[in-house]
Design an enzyme around this catalytic site. Sequence first.
Site, mmCIF file in Angstrom:
data_model
loop_
_atom_site.group_PDB
_atom_site.id
_atom_site.type_symbol
_atom_site.label_atom_id
_atom_site.label_comp_id
_atom_site.label_asym_id
_atom_site.label_seq_id
_atom_site.Cartn_x
_atom_site.Cartn_y
_atom_site.Cartn_z
ATOM 1 N N GLU A 179 0.819 -1.212 0.000
ATOM 2 C CA GLU A 179 0.000 0.000 0.000
ATOM 3 C C GLU A 179 0.859 1.271 0.000
ATOM 4 O O GLU A 179 1.390 1.665 1.036
ATOM 5 C CB GLU A 179 -0.933 0.010 1.218
ATOM 6 N N GLU A 198 -5.884 4.173 7.701
ATOM 7 C CA GLU A 198 -5.376 3.621 6.441
ATOM 8 C C GLU A 198 -5.322 2.095 6.485
ATOM 9 O O GLU A 198 -5.599 1.436 5.481
ATOM 10 C CB GLU A 198 -4.009 4.197 6.095
ATOM 11 N N GLU A 257 -10.558 -2.450 1.191
ATOM 12 C CA GLU A 257 -10.271 -2.596 -0.234
ATOM 13 C C GLU A 257 -9.874 -4.032 -0.584
ATOM 14 O O GLU A 257 -10.319 -4.577 -1.594
ATOM 15 C CB GLU A 257 -9.169 -1.630 -0.653
#
Length: 129
Positions: free
Chosen positions: A40, A81, A88
Amino acid sequence: MTDLSDPKTARELKGGTGLRRMINAVGYSVQGFRAAFRTEPAFRQLALLNMVLLPIALWVDVSPAERAILMVTPLLSLTIELINSSIEHVVDRISLELHPLSKSAKDMGSAAQFMGLVIIAVCWGVILI
């Protein structure tokens, strides 16, 4: 398929009980940090932001409560995050097909991260300006 309604099976999948479970949980967390850092870019950017802001928070002349706020807000954004990335990944695991609910879930995760960044800006701005 594994029967998750059986408490014994669920406990075994979670890695046991007591101290063994706590040790496993730490290991899973380390694996999560590694995966986020490796896959990420946004997590890496926020980690860098934390590496800049946390020392500044220790350096500036503010009250202990203000220092805590200056330190917690970037860490909060990093936490958001991690949650956003996990959302996701789960959505992508279910299907890569474009779907309004998948888009909405990803967009809401992104909005949560945006709010985390706004919180940093507001708290740092109010305390330091």
